[in-house]
Design an enzyme around this catalytic site. Structure first.
Site, PDB file in Angstrom:
ATOM      1  N   ALA A   1     -49.059  13.535 -39.221  1.00 59.07           N
ATOM      2  CA  ALA A   1     -49.936  13.417 -38.048  1.00 59.07           C
ATOM      3  C   ALA A   1     -50.819  14.647 -37.849  1.00 59.07           C
ATOM      4  CB  ALA A   1     -49.104  13.145 -36.791  1.00 59.07           C
TER       5      ALA A   1
ATOM      6  N   ARG B   1     -38.143   4.960 -41.439  1.00 54.00           N
ATOM      7  CA  ARG B   1     -39.302   4.994 -40.573  1.00 54.00           C
ATOM      8  C   ARG B   1     -40.360   3.999 -41.045  1.00 54.00           C
ATOM      9  NH1 ARG B   1     -44.017   9.530 -40.762  1.00 54.00           N
ATOM     10  NH2 ARG B   1     -45.169   8.783 -38.945  1.00 54.00           N
TER      11      ARG B   1
ATOM     12  N   ASN C   1     -48.699  16.658 -47.544  1.00 52.75           N
ATOM     13  CA  ASN C   1     -48.887  15.509 -46.665  1.00 52.75           C
ATOM     14  C   ASN C   1     -48.750  16.055 -45.250  1.00 52.75           C
ATOM     15  OD1 ASN C   1     -48.834  13.254 -45.087  1.00 52.75           O
ATOM     16  ND2 ASN C   1     -47.379  12.112 -46.353  1.00 52.75           N
TER      17      ASN C   1
ATOM     18  N   GLU D   1     -54.259  16.553 -51.014  1.00 50.83           N
ATOM     19  CA  GLU D   1     -53.782  15.900 -49.788  1.00 50.83           C
ATOM     20  C   GLU D   1     -53.222  14.528 -50.153  1.00 50.83           C
ATOM     21  OE1 GLU D   1     -56.989  15.473 -46.957  1.00 50.83           O
ATOM     22  OE2 GLU D   1     -55.881  14.028 -45.725  1.00 50.83           O
TER      23      GLU D   1
ATOM     24  N   TYR E   1     -44.484   3.080 -44.974  1.00 52.70           N
ATOM     25  CA  TYR E   1     -44.078   4.274 -45.714  1.00 52.70           C
ATOM     26  C   TYR E   1     -43.078   4.027 -46.832  1.00 52.70           C
ATOM     27  CZ  TYR E   1     -46.415   6.324 -41.683  1.00 52.70           C
ATOM     28  OH  TYR E   1     -47.339   6.643 -40.729  1.00 52.70           O
TER      29      TYR E   1
ATOM     30  N   HIS F   1     -51.184  10.977 -48.724  1.00 46.80           N
ATOM     31  CA  HIS F   1     -50.629  10.122 -47.666  1.00 46.80           C
ATOM     32  C   HIS F   1     -49.982   8.923 -48.331  1.00 46.80           C
ATOM     33  CE1 HIS F   1     -52.767  12.459 -44.714  1.00 46.80           C
ATOM     34  NE2 HIS F   1     -53.823  12.380 -45.494  1.00 46.80           N
TER      35      HIS F   1
ATOM     36  N   ASN G   1     -42.180  14.159 -39.061  1.00 45.88           N
ATOM     37  CA  ASN G   1     -41.618  12.800 -39.126  1.00 45.88           C
ATOM     38  C   ASN G   1     -41.349  12.309 -40.551  1.00 45.88           C
ATOM     39  OD1 ASN G   1     -41.669  12.337 -36.230  1.00 45.88           O
ATOM     40  ND2 ASN G   1     -43.900  12.269 -36.446  1.00 45.88           N
TER      41      ASN G   1
ATOM     42  N   ARG H   1     -55.766   1.639 -41.389  1.00 43.22           N
ATOM     43  CA  ARG H   1     -54.939   1.680 -40.185  1.00 43.22           C
ATOM     44  C   ARG H   1     -55.803   2.048 -38.963  1.00 43.22           C
ATOM     45  NH1 ARG H   1     -49.718   5.035 -41.349  1.00 43.22           N
ATOM     46  NH2 ARG H   1     -49.115   3.987 -39.394  1.00 43.22           N
TER      47      ARG H   1
HETATM   48  C1  DQA Z   1     -49.192   9.751 -43.151  1.00 41.79           C
HETATM   49  C2  DQA Z   1     -50.283   9.058 -42.328  1.00 41.79           C
HETATM   50  C3  DQA Z   1     -50.450   9.720 -40.969  1.00 41.79           C
HETATM   51  O1  DQA Z   1     -51.468   9.076 -40.226  1.00 41.79           O
HETATM   52  C4  DQA Z   1     -49.149   9.622 -40.184  1.00 41.79           C
HETATM   53  O2  DQA Z   1     -49.273  10.311 -38.957  1.00 41.79           O
HETATM   54  C5  DQA Z   1     -47.977  10.096 -40.959  1.00 41.79           C
HETATM   55  C6  DQA Z   1     -47.882   9.823 -42.391  1.00 41.79           C
HETATM   56  C7  DQA Z   1     -48.894   9.001 -44.477  1.00 41.79           C
HETATM   57  O3  DQA Z   1     -48.225   9.585 -45.321  1.00 41.79           O
HETATM   58  O4  DQA Z   1     -49.303   7.855 -44.653  1.00 41.79           O
HETATM   59  O5  DQA Z   1     -47.027  10.641 -40.382  1.00 41.79           O
HETATM   60  O6  DQA Z   1     -49.621  11.060 -43.477  1.00 41.79           O
END
Ligand code: DQA
Length: 145
Positions: free
Chosen positions: A80, A20, A77, A101, A25, A103, A13, A110
């Site tokens: 999900a 999105r 990243n 990692e 984001y 995000h 995604n 969240r």
């Molecule tokens: C994410 C956070 C995840 O929980 C979510 O499913 C995403 C994006 C972020 O970049 O904040 O797709 O990894």
């Protein structure tokens, strides 16, 4: 010392960035982020590849390929898959490449199902909540190593 090499992996995604859920984001597209990373890497003479997939198996195979074409670091990243994928975690452990990692959103602010990551305990670092800047922070850390 040879040229430093970095693989940036974007999970499912994230190809939809820009449109999105911008409240979570931001408004930059994935192409914007990747182009900025490439520009930094070119200036620093770092070899940097970016890869996005919506498919768990493709991400696993991309990581397996590192056992032949090694890189120094991964920025990932997992999106999900962060919260579900023991398989991607195991793939990174198998090739033994250190990773950061990232995000975009602060996953801890969240839903509770986003609070657990299958990656954080084996990551060098976890950056969340800085939007796209998280990728650049990760890049700068690796670049100065
Ligand atoms: C994410 C956070 C995840 O929980 C979510 O499913 C995403 C994006 C972020 O970049 O904040 O797709 O990894």
């Amino acid at each position: 010392m040879g040229t430093k090499s970095i693989l940036v992996i974007h999970g499912p995604n994230l190809n939809m960035l820009g449109t999105r859920e911008p409240q979570h984001y931001g408004s930059q597209t994935l192409a914007d982020i990747d182009q900025r990373l490439q520009a930094l890497a070119r200036a620093d003479q770092v070899r940097l590849e970016t890869f996005q997939s919506n498919a768990e198996a493709e991400i696993i195979e991309k990581i397996h390929a590192l056992s032949v074409n090694r890189v120094d670091y991964i920025i990932i990243n997992p999106a999900a898959f962060t919260h579900t994928s023991i398989a991607i975690r195991d793939a990174i452990s198998a090739v033994k490449v250190p990773f950061i990692e990232v995000h975009l959103s602060n996953v801890h602010a969240r839903e509770s199902f986003r609070h657990h990551s299958y990656f954080s305990d084996i990551a060098t670092a976890v950056i969340c909540g800085l939007g796209a800047e998280g990728y650049f922070a990760a890049y700068r850390y690796i670049q100065q190593l």
